[in-house]
Enzyme design. Structure first.
Site, PDB file in Angstrom:
ATOM      1  N   ASP A 189       1.772  -1.855   1.269  1.00  0.00           N
ATOM      2  CA  ASP A 189       1.576  -1.735   2.704  1.00  0.00           C
ATOM      3  C   ASP A 189       2.068  -3.037   3.335  1.00  0.00           C
ATOM      4  O   ASP A 189       2.239  -4.049   2.643  1.00  0.00           O
ATOM      5  CB  ASP A 189       0.086  -1.518   2.975  1.00  0.00           C
ATOM      6  CG  ASP A 189      -0.267  -1.558   4.446  1.00  0.00           C
ATOM      7  OD1 ASP A 189       0.462  -0.946   5.248  1.00  0.00           O
ATOM      8  OD2 ASP A 189      -1.255  -2.234   4.791  1.00  0.00           O
ATOM      9  N   ASP A 191       1.193  -4.268   7.152  1.00  0.00           N
ATOM     10  CA  ASP A 191       0.231  -4.914   8.038  1.00  0.00           C
ATOM     11  C   ASP A 191      -1.053  -5.267   7.302  1.00  0.00           C
ATOM     12  O   ASP A 191      -1.667  -4.411   6.641  1.00  0.00           O
ATOM     13  CB  ASP A 191      -0.098  -4.002   9.221  1.00  0.00           C
ATOM     14  CG  ASP A 191       1.091  -3.802  10.140  1.00  0.00           C
ATOM     15  OD1 ASP A 191       2.215  -4.194   9.761  1.00  0.00           O
ATOM     16  OD2 ASP A 191       0.906  -3.249  11.233  1.00  0.00           O
TER      17      ASP A 191
END
Length: 404
Positions: A189, A191
């Protein structure tokens, strides 16, 4: 033909232990000494801790009448090297290891004696035996690896991971099969994982609606809102922003401590690395180029006549989409899904974490920590390397190679 080849496990053996200050030539010297007695080597183990060596050699019994001479010679040699020796008679080799092979990695910052005792006790209570302990790293965390036999991986993971946070450690339990070091695709991922920021909040700060966007983001990451609906609601608040804000946001993005080290080391060791994000290609494309990522996929902010429209274009990267992209990247990389690693922090990462061979919750929300295979709760992304059995020495070697 040697005694080992002609007899059973009941063959008489000697355990030769040498301990003292470590220095070059000890191992060679011991076996040169033993070679004069026509013994075969059954097992060897050597450990060095704070400059002190313990060297164990399990060898077959020498020919009849020569054991006393062997003992005397080894003790004399050890004394000449300012070492101590102990020789124990016995029968056969180590007892067979129980079925089930797992590697338990424990990360502590610091790693306390209390936590180590609790982990060891839980391994025993689950029916496991600790065959070997090895330190992987002393910086930026202390990481040790337990080789465990006698219990299957899944029940051992259940027994250890549940209370790890309460002990102040992170614990990963993986099968000790050959595939472990063959995990050749890592997907992250972006963020709050690869970077410290939520990209949409960086955009929102320029639109003057940061508080409203942050509230919706937090609710979505806790799993309280449908991600796609929350995405459209947040992006709509950006309508009218000048496209020049993209360059400003790119300069504001802060990599998570250890991110560059993680990617550089993985790439040096032959792994492929990708990112999937509920954020935007306007940022992930830049990260892909800067960090040399093999794969990158995210949502795309629509820009018309030099301004953001408040809409996204193309296929939405949501919770299901991340898992789908993990499978796509694995297929393109030629890596079985069982040999992939996924890293994330939010509820929309859960499908991806569960689909991967190893899912790592990185400083994650409680709902994610509880569902992932393992969790890392220290702020250094490169600690994930230790969960893959990569040592600090290998990390530093990769960095030194890149500098040259």
């Amino acid at each position: 033909m040697s005694a080992l080849q002609t007899s059973s496990s009941d063959v008489p053996t000697l355990l030769v232990k040498i301990f003292g200050k470590d220095r070059p030539g000890i191992t060679a010297g011991l076996f040169d000494t033993l070679a004069a007695f026509s013994v075969d080597v059954v097992d060897i183990e050597q450990v060095v801790t704070r400059g002190r060596m313990v060297l164990c050699a399990l060898v077959t019994e020498p020919p009849t009448g020569r054991e006393g001479e062997l003992r005397s010679t080894v003790h004399s040699w050890a004394e000449s090297m300012k070492m101590q020796a102990e020789i124990i008679s016995g029968i056969g080799d180590n007892r067979p290891r129980g079925l089930g092979r797992s590697l338990v990695t424990v990360l502590g910052h610091p790693l306390t004696a209390e936590a180590t005792a609790a982990v060891a006790a839980k391994i025993t209570k689950a029916g496991g035996n600790i065959d070997r302990i090895f330190r992987l790293a002393k910086y930026p965390v202390t990481a040790v690896e337990f080789a465990v036999s006698g219990v299957e991986t899944e029940p051992l993971r259940t027994a250890l991971v549940t209370d790890a946070a309460a002990l102040g450690v992170d614990v990963a339990v993986v099968d000790a099969g050959l595939y472990r070091r063959a995990q050749r695709l890592v997907v992250m991922d972006v963020d709050s994982t690869l970077i410290q920021d939520e990209v949409i909040e960086l955009f929102a700060a320029h639109a003057g609606c940061e508080a409203e966007v942050a509230e919706v983001t937090a609710s979505a990451m806790r799993g309280e809102l449908d991600f796609e609906q929350s995405l459209h609601a947040r992006v709509a608040l950006l309508a009218g922003l000048d496209a020049s804000v993209v360059d400003k946001v790119r300069t504001e993005v802060r990599l998570t401590p250890g991110a560059r080290t993680l990617i550089r080391t993985l790439k040096r060791l032959g792994y492929q690395v990708g990112v999937v994000s509920g954020g935007f290609t306007q940022v992930t494309d830049d990260l892909q180029e800067r960090l040399g990522l093999d794969f990158a996929q995210a949502n795309t902010l629509e820009i018309v006549d030099g301004r953001l429209t408040g809409r996204v274009t193309g296929e939405i990267v949501d919770r299901a989409g991340k898992a789908r992209l993990l499978r796509r990247f694995a297929a393109e990389a030629g890596v079985p899904l069982s040999q992939t690693v996924a890293i994330g922090d939010g509820a929309n990462d859960l499908d991806m974490l569960n689909a991967a061979g190893l899912g790592v919750a990185f400083n994650a929300k409680p709902v994610v920590r509880e569902a992932a295979h393992t969790a890392v709760n220290v702020p250094f992304l490169d600690t994930v390397l230790y969960l893959l059995g990569i040592t600090r020495e290998e990390v530093e070697a990769a960095e030194t190679h890149d500098e040259h």
